[in-house]
Enzyme design. Structure first.
Site, mmCIF file in Angstrom:
data_model
loop_
_atom_site.group_PDB
_atom_site.id
_atom_site.type_symbol
_atom_site.label_atom_id
_atom_site.label_comp_id
_atom_site.label_asym_id
_atom_site.label_seq_id
_atom_site.Cartn_x
_atom_site.Cartn_y
_atom_site.Cartn_z
ATOM 1 N N TYR A 57 -41.830 24.159 7.791
ATOM 2 C CA TYR A 57 -41.225 24.930 6.699
ATOM 3 C C TYR A 57 -42.264 25.740 5.930
ATOM 4 O O TYR A 57 -41.945 26.824 5.434
ATOM 5 C CB TYR A 57 -40.392 24.008 5.785
ATOM 6 C CG TYR A 57 -39.101 23.614 6.478
ATOM 7 C CD1 TYR A 57 -38.044 24.502 6.551
ATOM 8 C CD2 TYR A 57 -38.982 22.394 7.134
ATOM 9 C CE1 TYR A 57 -36.877 24.181 7.232
ATOM 10 C CE2 TYR A 57 -37.824 22.062 7.822
ATOM 11 C CZ TYR A 57 -36.774 22.958 7.868
ATOM 12 O OH TYR A 57 -35.633 22.649 8.560
ATOM 13 N N GLN A 92 -25.416 30.702 5.151
ATOM 14 C CA GLN A 92 -26.000 29.502 5.765
ATOM 15 C C GLN A 92 -27.508 29.658 5.853
ATOM 16 O O GLN A 92 -28.222 28.722 6.204
ATOM 17 C CB GLN A 92 -25.432 29.309 7.173
ATOM 18 C CG GLN A 92 -23.939 29.095 7.212
ATOM 19 C CD GLN A 92 -23.408 29.205 8.633
ATOM 20 O OE1 GLN A 92 -23.423 28.240 9.392
ATOM 21 N NE2 GLN A 92 -22.949 30.378 9.006
ATOM 22 N N HIS A 110 -26.813 25.845 2.935
ATOM 23 C CA HIS A 110 -27.773 25.015 3.685
ATOM 24 C C HIS A 110 -29.140 24.960 2.999
ATOM 25 O O HIS A 110 -30.133 24.634 3.642
ATOM 26 C CB HIS A 110 -27.911 25.522 5.125
ATOM 27 C CG HIS A 110 -26.689 25.262 5.966
ATOM 28 N ND1 HIS A 110 -26.451 25.904 7.166
ATOM 29 C CD2 HIS A 110 -25.629 24.418 5.787
ATOM 30 C CE1 HIS A 110 -25.301 25.472 7.678
ATOM 31 N NE2 HIS A 110 -24.777 24.582 6.854
ATOM 32 N N CYS A 140 -41.576 13.915 -11.947
ATOM 33 C CA CYS A 140 -41.823 12.476 -12.097
ATOM 34 C C CYS A 140 -43.215 12.060 -11.623
ATOM 35 O O CYS A 140 -43.622 10.919 -11.823
ATOM 36 C CB CYS A 140 -40.747 11.662 -11.374
ATOM 37 S SG CYS A 140 -40.871 11.696 -9.575
HETATM 38 C C1 BJW Z 1 -26.063 39.063 15.356
HETATM 39 C C2 BJW Z 1 -27.225 39.786 15.408
HETATM 40 C C3 BJW Z 1 -27.151 41.042 14.828
HETATM 41 C C4 BJW Z 1 -27.679 38.008 16.371
HETATM 42 N N1 BJW Z 1 -26.022 41.462 14.267
HETATM 43 N N2 BJW Z 1 -24.923 39.388 14.845
HETATM 44 C C5 BJW Z 1 -19.370 17.056 16.294
HETATM 45 C C6 BJW Z 1 -18.334 17.935 16.052
HETATM 46 C C7 BJW Z 1 -18.257 18.680 14.863
HETATM 47 C C8 BJW Z 1 -19.235 18.545 13.893
HETATM 48 C C9 BJW Z 1 -20.266 17.671 14.131
HETATM 49 C C10 BJW Z 1 -20.340 16.939 15.304
HETATM 50 N N3 BJW Z 1 -21.457 16.177 15.274
HETATM 51 C C11 BJW Z 1 -22.099 16.429 14.092
HETATM 52 C C12 BJW Z 1 -21.378 17.331 13.396
HETATM 53 C C13 BJW Z 1 -21.715 17.893 12.059
HETATM 54 C C14 BJW Z 1 -22.888 18.837 12.132
HETATM 55 C C15 BJW Z 1 -22.597 19.914 13.171
HETATM 56 O O1 BJW Z 1 -21.893 20.873 12.934
HETATM 57 N N4 BJW Z 1 -23.166 19.757 14.355
HETATM 58 C C16 BJW Z 1 -22.885 20.696 15.449
HETATM 59 C C17 BJW Z 1 -24.202 21.177 16.063
HETATM 60 C C18 BJW Z 1 -21.985 20.014 16.425
HETATM 61 N N5 BJW Z 1 -23.008 19.410 10.822
HETATM 62 C C19 BJW Z 1 -23.718 18.855 9.860
HETATM 63 O O2 BJW Z 1 -24.375 17.834 10.058
HETATM 64 C C20 BJW Z 1 -23.632 19.469 8.485
HETATM 65 N N6 BJW Z 1 -23.270 18.476 7.549
HETATM 66 C C21 BJW Z 1 -22.103 17.852 7.611
HETATM 67 O O3 BJW Z 1 -21.288 18.058 8.480
HETATM 68 O O4 BJW Z 1 -21.917 16.966 6.572
HETATM 69 C C22 BJW Z 1 -20.763 16.135 6.605
HETATM 70 C C23 BJW Z 1 -19.493 16.792 6.148
HETATM 71 C C24 BJW Z 1 -18.319 16.156 6.406
HETATM 72 C C25 BJW Z 1 -17.135 16.697 6.003
HETATM 73 C C26 BJW Z 1 -17.099 17.903 5.334
HETATM 74 C C27 BJW Z 1 -18.261 18.524 5.070
HETATM 75 C C28 BJW Z 1 -19.461 17.963 5.478
HETATM 76 C C29 BJW Z 1 -24.987 20.012 8.072
HETATM 77 C C30 BJW Z 1 -25.389 21.185 8.880
HETATM 78 C C31 BJW Z 1 -26.788 21.620 8.518
HETATM 79 C C32 BJW Z 1 -27.236 22.790 9.350
HETATM 80 N N7 BJW Z 1 -28.584 23.017 9.142
HETATM 81 C C33 BJW Z 1 -29.229 24.119 9.875
HETATM 82 C C34 BJW Z 1 -30.742 23.957 9.767
HETATM 83 C C35 BJW Z 1 -31.252 24.382 8.440
HETATM 84 C C36 BJW Z 1 -32.714 24.247 8.444
HETATM 85 C C37 BJW Z 1 -33.442 25.459 8.853
HETATM 86 O O5 BJW Z 1 -33.017 26.585 8.624
HETATM 87 O O6 BJW Z 1 -34.493 25.213 9.410
HETATM 88 O O7 BJW Z 1 -28.777 25.375 9.398
HETATM 89 S S1 BJW Z 1 -28.831 24.157 11.613
HETATM 90 C C38 BJW Z 1 -28.852 25.896 11.755
HETATM 91 O O8 BJW Z 1 -27.529 26.299 12.176
HETATM 92 C C39 BJW Z 1 -29.056 26.446 10.334
HETATM 93 C C40 BJW Z 1 -27.991 27.509 10.292
HETATM 94 O O9 BJW Z 1 -27.668 27.775 8.935
HETATM 95 C C41 BJW Z 1 -26.876 26.934 11.078
HETATM 96 C C42 BJW Z 1 -25.894 27.950 11.583
HETATM 97 O O10 BJW Z 1 -26.468 28.787 12.537
HETATM 98 P P1 BJW Z 1 -26.048 30.326 12.596
HETATM 99 O O11 BJW Z 1 -26.375 30.968 11.312
HETATM 100 O O12 BJW Z 1 -24.657 30.431 13.074
HETATM 101 O O13 BJW Z 1 -27.110 30.888 13.646
HETATM 102 P P2 BJW Z 1 -27.047 30.956 15.238
HETATM 103 O O14 BJW Z 1 -28.407 31.200 15.725
HETATM 104 O O15 BJW Z 1 -26.327 29.803 15.804
HETATM 105 O O16 BJW Z 1 -26.143 32.233 15.550
HETATM 106 C C43 BJW Z 1 -26.587 33.529 15.271
HETATM 107 C C44 BJW Z 1 -25.425 34.470 15.520
HETATM 108 O O17 BJW Z 1 -25.804 35.768 15.118
HETATM 109 C C45 BJW Z 1 -24.999 34.562 16.993
HETATM 110 O O18 BJW Z 1 -23.586 34.481 17.071
HETATM 111 C C46 BJW Z 1 -25.481 35.943 17.424
HETATM 112 O O19 BJW Z 1 -24.608 36.566 18.384
HETATM 113 C C47 BJW Z 1 -25.434 36.694 16.117
HETATM 114 N N8 BJW Z 1 -26.367 37.796 16.021
HETATM 115 N N9 BJW Z 1 -28.202 39.021 16.096
HETATM 116 C C48 BJW Z 1 -24.929 40.621 14.312
HETATM 117 N N10 BJW Z 1 -28.238 41.857 14.855
#
Ligand code: BJW
Length: 233
Positions: A57, A92, A110, A140
């Site tokens: 980070y 996010q 996030h 603290c």
């Molecule tokens: C373009 C472009 C251009 C490119 N123009 N487009 C099984 C089933 C369902 C859920 C779960 C499961 N097992 C576990 C879970 C829950 C889990 C989860 O979802 N896991 C899945 C992987 C299955 N989720 C969690 O644990 C979350 N917490 C949670 O669920 O708590 C409990 C709860 C219960 C009930 C209600 C609510 C909550 C926490 C999730 C934390 C995610 N953290 C991260 C890391 C952050 C740290 C860091 O940044 O280092 O966050 S993971 C990572 O993914 C990051 C992002 O914010 C997140 C989303 O990714 P994003 O933004 O979609 O990026 P990409 O790379 O995936 O996609 C990029 C897109 O852009 C693509 O589509 C490209 O095509 C496009 N693109 N260039 C337009 N120029």
């Protein structure tokens, strides 16, 4: 009776920052290629090797200084300025490109690279410098308890109540540059009223593309300013 102004919720993901030079997560050259998710983006990974996670980070905090907002970030700030109804931008992303472009009504569900949190006293602090495994908490004084204020897998995303309320009463929902892999964000499109307009803006169809009746395909730096021009009329 006065005119009813539509309320909008916008969800952004890594794709909106890609053209600023920040890599997306699931691209073939994505961050996860160099680091396993469970090593750098889970509480268990942090417990196992805090130094690796802090360095990961720290590097991303440095990288943030080398990039600037692009036309898509700027267009969303303009939309907020010109919008007559309720407006909420939910990102996010942990970068600060939306606020640097001028967005104000913004939730970082996030977390933020520029914040640190103390695991002992739960204080959250603005953080620009490097974090070390033994950096003392400014509140603290505990050593080794400060961590990046980032939501890792298995942790609860931030401000879900406020986001849920806005989704339930919105009439326009946009999802920009997000792959629909990560929940709960991927499920937001299914929380908006059935009659709400739902538009996905992406380079390709996301995992939840089927829930969006409208799609704008292309780079966000082009599709977002174009849509904003249409919406502001
Ligand atoms: C373009 C472009 C251009 C490119 N123009 N487009 C099984 C089933 C369902 C859920 C779960 C499961 N097992 C576990 C879970 C829950 C889990 C989860 O979802 N896991 C899945 C992987 C299955 N989720 C969690 O644990 C979350 N917490 C949670 O669920 O708590 C409990 C709860 C219960 C009930 C209600 C609510 C909550 C926490 C999730 C934390 C995610 N953290 C991260 C890391 C952050 C740290 C860091 O940044 O280092 O966050 S993971 C990572 O993914 C990051 C992002 O914010 C997140 C989303 O990714 P994003 O933004 O979609 O990026 P990409 O790379 O995936 O996609 C990029 C897109 O852009 C693509 O589509 C490209 O095509 C496009 N693109 N260039 C337009 N120029």
């Amino acid at each position: 009776m006065g005119k009813v102004h539509p309320s909008v919720v916008i969800l952004t993901g890594a794709g909106i920052s890609a053209e600023s030079g920040l890599r997306t997560f699931r691209a073939s050259d994505g961050l996860w290629e160099e680091h396993r998710i469970e090593d750098v983006a889970t509480p268990e990974g942090f417990e196992r090797d805090p130094e690796l996670v802090q360095n990961f980070y720290n590097e991303r905090r440095h990288q943030l200084k080398t990039v600037v907002p692009n036309a898509a970030h700027r267009a969303l700030a303009e939309l907020e300025q010109g919008w007559q109804g309720d407006f909420l931008l939910v990102t996010q992303n942990v970068d600060d490109l939306h606020e640097r472009a001028g967005s104000r009504s913004l939730i970082h569900m996030h977390g933020e690279l520029h914040k640190a949190r103390c695991q002992r006293c739960h204080g959250v602090f603005r953080w620009e410098a490097d974090l070390g495994a033994m950096t003392p908490c400014p509140s603290c004084g505990a050593h080794g308890e400060l961590r990046p204020h980032i939501v890792w897998f298995g942790e609860m995303p931030l401000e879900l109540d406020r986001i849920g309320e806005a989704l339930e009463r919105c009439s326009l929902f946009l999802a920009i540059g997000t792959s629909g892999n990560v929940y709960p964000a991927a499920g937001f499109v299914r929380m908006v009223p059935r009659q709400a307009r739902r538009i996905e803006l992406n380079l390709e169809a996301s995992m939840v593309a089927g829930a969006f009746p409208e799609h704008r395909t292309g780079p966000a730096s082009e599709t977002v300013p174009e849509l904003v021009r249409e919406l502001l009329g």
